[in-house]
Design an enzyme around this catalytic site. Structure first.
Site, PDB file in Angstrom:
ATOM      1  CB  ILE A 233     100.274  12.307   8.004  1.00 49.10           C
ATOM      2  CG1 ILE A 233     100.704  10.895   7.599  1.00 49.10           C
ATOM      3  CG2 ILE A 233     100.783  13.325   6.983  1.00 49.10           C
ATOM      4  CD1 ILE A 233     100.033  10.380   6.334  1.00 49.10           C
TER       5      ILE A 233
ATOM      6  CE1 TYR B 122      90.996   7.546   3.178  1.00 49.09           C
ATOM      7  CE2 TYR B 122      92.064   6.016   1.675  1.00 49.09           C
ATOM      8  CZ  TYR B 122      92.142   7.038   2.597  1.00 49.09           C
ATOM      9  OH  TYR B 122      93.367   7.562   2.934  1.00 49.09           O
TER      10      TYR B 122
ATOM     11  CE  LYS C 190      91.954  10.691   1.636  1.00 54.28           C
ATOM     12  NZ  LYS C 190      92.398  11.930   2.308  1.00 54.28           N
TER      13      LYS C 190
ATOM     14  CB  THR D 295      99.213   6.262  10.474  1.00 58.74           C
ATOM     15  OG1 THR D 295      98.353   5.328   9.792  1.00 58.74           O
ATOM     16  CG2 THR D 295      99.862   7.180   9.454  1.00 58.74           C
TER      17      THR D 295
END
Length: 262
Positions: A18, A154, A158, A189
């Protein structure tokens, strides 16, 4: 701003995925871009692919290290002399059960995903203010909006980054700086291709209304929009770019089956 002065963006985690797609989007609009990444070798490959030495700058840096961040922004200013947009995209993840996640893993994920955007914004904001303001986009995740397994560090990082976005938006508006976040859903990705098994991909397709993974360029479009003047009255927002994943609950797969059987 005079038309002959190109705007400048800094994108972290810009060597791939990204971040690299976003860099290309800025370049396509005539911006100058500093690409920051911890992986110097992959960053060099990205720079070679872009082949735009006059409008790009490579910065090898760990966003969790305050001194390194300050040095990177100093190099950017020496090269370009201004900063108009910051994309806090650099991130890392540990996919392990909560009871198996170590303290060191927890600390590293939060250091990169949360402290990194904090540090980069602390340095970037005064630079933007010097030229009348700018825009910051933090890359959160759908994992910060809804819980899942194997994402304790994670997802938590976030979710905290989403709130940090709102804090930054509230406090930096007086400097002419808008702050928003983009929360990607499943995106094709390299990392997703490496860790998402066919079964996981099928599960995602089942619960995403658009029934597919997103593309890196689709995320780049949303990020660029939030950085440009067309988004001049948008700040403090978390935009999920996820094919509708966060909008639905249970029952989508069954509904699709009923439609097919009609």
């Amino acid at each position: 701003m005079p038309q002959d002065i190109a705007k400048v963006a800094l994108v972290t985690g810009a060597a791939r995925g990204i971040g690299l797609a976003t860099t290309k989007r800025f370049l396509a609009e005539g911006w100058q871009v500093a690409l920051l990444d911890i992986d110097g070798a992959t960053l060099a490959l990205a720079m070679a692919e872009l082949d735009a030495p006059d409008t790009t700058l490579a910065l090898t840096c760990d966003v969790a290290e305050a001194a390194a961040v300050e040095a990177a922004f100093k190099a950017l200013m020496q090269r370009f002399g201004r900063l108009d947009a910051l994309v806090n995209n650099a991130g890392t993840a540990v996919f392990k059960p909560i009871l198996e996640t170590t303290l060191a893993e927890w600390q590293r994920v939060l250091a990169v995903n949360l402290t990194g955007p904090f540090l980069c914004t602390q340095v970037a904001a005064p630079l933007m203010a010097d030229t009348g303001g700018g825009a910051i986009v933090n890359i959160t995740s759908i994992s910060g909006l809804r819980a899942s397994t194997l994402r304790v560090a994670y997802g938590t990082s976030k979710a905290a980054l989403a709130h940090l976005t709102k804090q930054q938006a509230a406090e930096l508006a007086s400097l002419g700086i808008r702050v928003n976040a983009v929360a990607p859903g499943p995106v094709d990705t390299a990392m997703a291709k490496a860790v998402h098994s066919p079964e996981i991909r099928a599960d995602y397709h089942d619960v995403i209304p658009l029934n597919r993974y997103g593309r890196e360029d689709e995320l780049a479009e949303a990020i660029f929009f939030l950085c440009c003047e067309k988004a001049s009255y948008i700040t403090g927002q978390i935009l999920a770019v996820d094919g509708g994943f966060d909008a639905v609950g249970i029952g989508l797969t069954t509904l699709r089956g009923e439609r097919r059987n009609r």
